[in-house]
Design an enzyme around this catalytic site. Structure first.
Site, PDB file in Angstrom:
ATOM      1  N   LYS A 125      43.159  52.354  61.379  1.00  0.00           N
ATOM      2  CA  LYS A 125      43.972  51.144  61.414  1.00  0.00           C
ATOM      3  C   LYS A 125      43.844  50.451  62.749  1.00  0.00           C
ATOM      4  O   LYS A 125      43.895  51.149  63.766  1.00  0.00           O
ATOM      5  CB  LYS A 125      45.419  51.592  61.172  1.00  0.00           C
ATOM      6  CG  LYS A 125      46.479  50.558  61.295  1.00  0.00           C
ATOM      7  CD  LYS A 125      47.808  51.237  61.112  1.00  0.00           C
ATOM      8  CE  LYS A 125      48.906  50.239  61.218  1.00  0.00           C
ATOM      9  NZ  LYS A 125      50.196  50.868  61.125  1.00  0.00           N
ATOM     10  N   LYS A 127      44.765  55.283  65.071  1.00  0.00           N
ATOM     11  CA  LYS A 127      45.528  54.039  65.090  1.00  0.00           C
ATOM     12  C   LYS A 127      45.418  53.418  66.468  1.00  0.00           C
ATOM     13  O   LYS A 127      45.784  54.026  67.473  1.00  0.00           O
ATOM     14  CB  LYS A 127      46.988  54.321  64.746  1.00  0.00           C
ATOM     15  CG  LYS A 127      47.850  53.078  64.813  1.00  0.00           C
ATOM     16  CD  LYS A 127      49.233  53.330  64.276  1.00  0.00           C
ATOM     17  CE  LYS A 127      50.090  52.093  64.436  1.00  0.00           C
ATOM     18  NZ  LYS A 127      51.466  52.318  63.962  1.00  0.00           N
TER      19      LYS A 127
HETATM   20  C1  PBG Z   1      54.538  51.330  63.487  1.00  0.00           C
HETATM   21  C2  PBG Z   1      53.711  50.611  62.484  1.00  0.00           C
HETATM   22  C3  PBG Z   1      53.059  49.415  62.761  1.00  0.00           C
HETATM   23  C4  PBG Z   1      52.408  49.050  61.588  1.00  0.00           C
HETATM   24  C5  PBG Z   1      52.690  50.006  60.613  1.00  0.00           C
HETATM   25  N1  PBG Z   1      53.495  50.990  61.208  1.00  0.00           N
HETATM   26  C6  PBG Z   1      53.038  48.555  63.952  1.00  0.00           C
HETATM   27  C7  PBG Z   1      52.991  49.090  65.298  1.00  0.00           C
HETATM   28  O1  PBG Z   1      52.397  50.137  65.568  1.00  0.00           O
HETATM   29  O2  PBG Z   1      53.596  48.431  66.147  1.00  0.00           O
HETATM   30  C8  PBG Z   1      51.576  47.809  61.460  1.00  0.00           C
HETATM   31  C9  PBG Z   1      51.131  47.437  60.122  1.00  0.00           C
HETATM   32  C10 PBG Z   1      50.638  46.055  59.987  1.00  0.00           C
HETATM   33  O3  PBG Z   1      50.367  45.340  60.965  1.00  0.00           O
HETATM   34  O4  PBG Z   1      50.502  45.645  58.839  1.00  0.00           O
HETATM   35  N2  PBG Z   1      54.958  52.570  63.237  1.00  0.00           N
END
Ligand code: PBG
Length: 284
Positions: A207, A152
């Site tokens: 992601k 991520k």
């Molecule tokens: C955080 C989380 C995020 C997303 C899913 N879980 C955002 C972040 O890390 O700030 C983003 C998903 C999206 O942008 O659709 N635990």
């Protein structure tokens, strides 16, 4: 959600209806995220471990409606519950890895008790997969799967999601680079995936999606494990905004973006377009 046109925050009953319609469309699973009442957000994110929080209530309601027809995926991370918007606990301005894991284990357990099928840690703390696996096993949840957000990236494409859960303003411009990966790194993603698999992850997630297709390809071909990809909020927003202006053909570009994930080796895609795409595919 203004930055996600066509995406709404739903109440528990509305989620149950959406779940029933996802079943009809043969969507295998849904992922739910909470917009926590700002008054319940605290420094220690304690609402995350409340067995009666919005997520747990909603999981029980979904299972009442559709039983095991539909998989329910619950995110594990503290950002929807913390007053600072970080995924972990913060001390002296730093996100503290090990203490955070204790809370994440507790969060996983309340979600498993509510009936979720897949625990999806998106917090990126080191060592949490092994600890969550043992916590689940020791409480009798050995059949609950773990889908690890292993690769991520600290991405600006999460902006609209942060509007949706209200963590953006809490974060106030702070970065998540001490726990999420730098967009400049490629090999590090393989390292993170390999650790999470050793700790017992059943599947892994890359992601965001489209800007990281190279990572999807490397992870799926290197490890040959179920590799999922998250077409994140900013990707949805870009395609939607361009289609709204008539600059792009919505149906063709969305289908092409999903085809690209499949081509890169993804076993599944988490996308805000799911219901719409499933009905297009049904039309044939
Ligand atoms: C955080 C989380 C995020 C997303 C899913 N879980 C955002 C972040 O890390 O700030 C983003 C998903 C999206 O942008 O659709 N635990």
């Amino acid at each position: 959600v203004p930055s996600l046109p066509g995406v709404d925050r739903l109440g528990t009953d509305e989620v149950a209806r959406a779940a029933a319609s996802a079943c009809e469309l043969s969507i295998p699973a849904i992922a739910i995220f909470p917009a926590t009442d700002p008054n319940l957000k605290t420094e220690d994110a304690r609402e995350a471990t409340n067995p009666n929080n919005l997520i747990c209530q909603t999981v029980r309601r979904i299972k009442q409606e559709v039983g095991d027809e539909l998989g329910v995926i619950c995110d594990v991370a503290l950002d929807p519950y913390s007053s600072h918007g970080h995924d972990g606990l913060v001390r002296d301005g730093e996100v503290i890895n090990d203490e955070t894991i204790d809370v994440l284990c507790q969060q996983s357990l309340v979600q498993a008790q509510a009936g979720c099928d897949v625990i999806a840690p998106s917090d990126m703390m080191d060592g949490r997969i092994g600890r969550i696996r043992s916590a689940l096993d020791s409480e009798g949840f050995s059949t609950v799967q773990i889908m690890s957000y292993a690769a991520k990236y600290a991405s600006a494409f999460y902006g609209p999601f942060r509007d949706a859960v209200g963590s953006g303003s809490n974060l106030g411009g702070a970065s998540k680079l001490t726990y999420q990966q730098s967009p400049t790194q490629s090999n590090e993603a393989l390292h993170e995936v390999s650790l999470d698999l050793q700790e017992g992850a059943d599947s892994v997630m890359v992601k965001p999606g489209m800007p990281y297709l190279d990572i999807v390809e490397r992870v799926s071909s290197e490890f040959q494990v179920p590799t999922f990809v998250y077409q994140v909020s900013g990707e949805y927003a870009m395609l939607s905004a361009a289609a709204e202006r008539g600059w792009l053909d919505r149906r063709q570009t969305v289908l092409e973006s999903l085809t690209a994930f499949k081509r890169a080796g993804a076993a599944g895609v988490l996308t805000y377009f799911a219901a719409e795409v499933a009905s297009w595919l049904r039309e044939g």
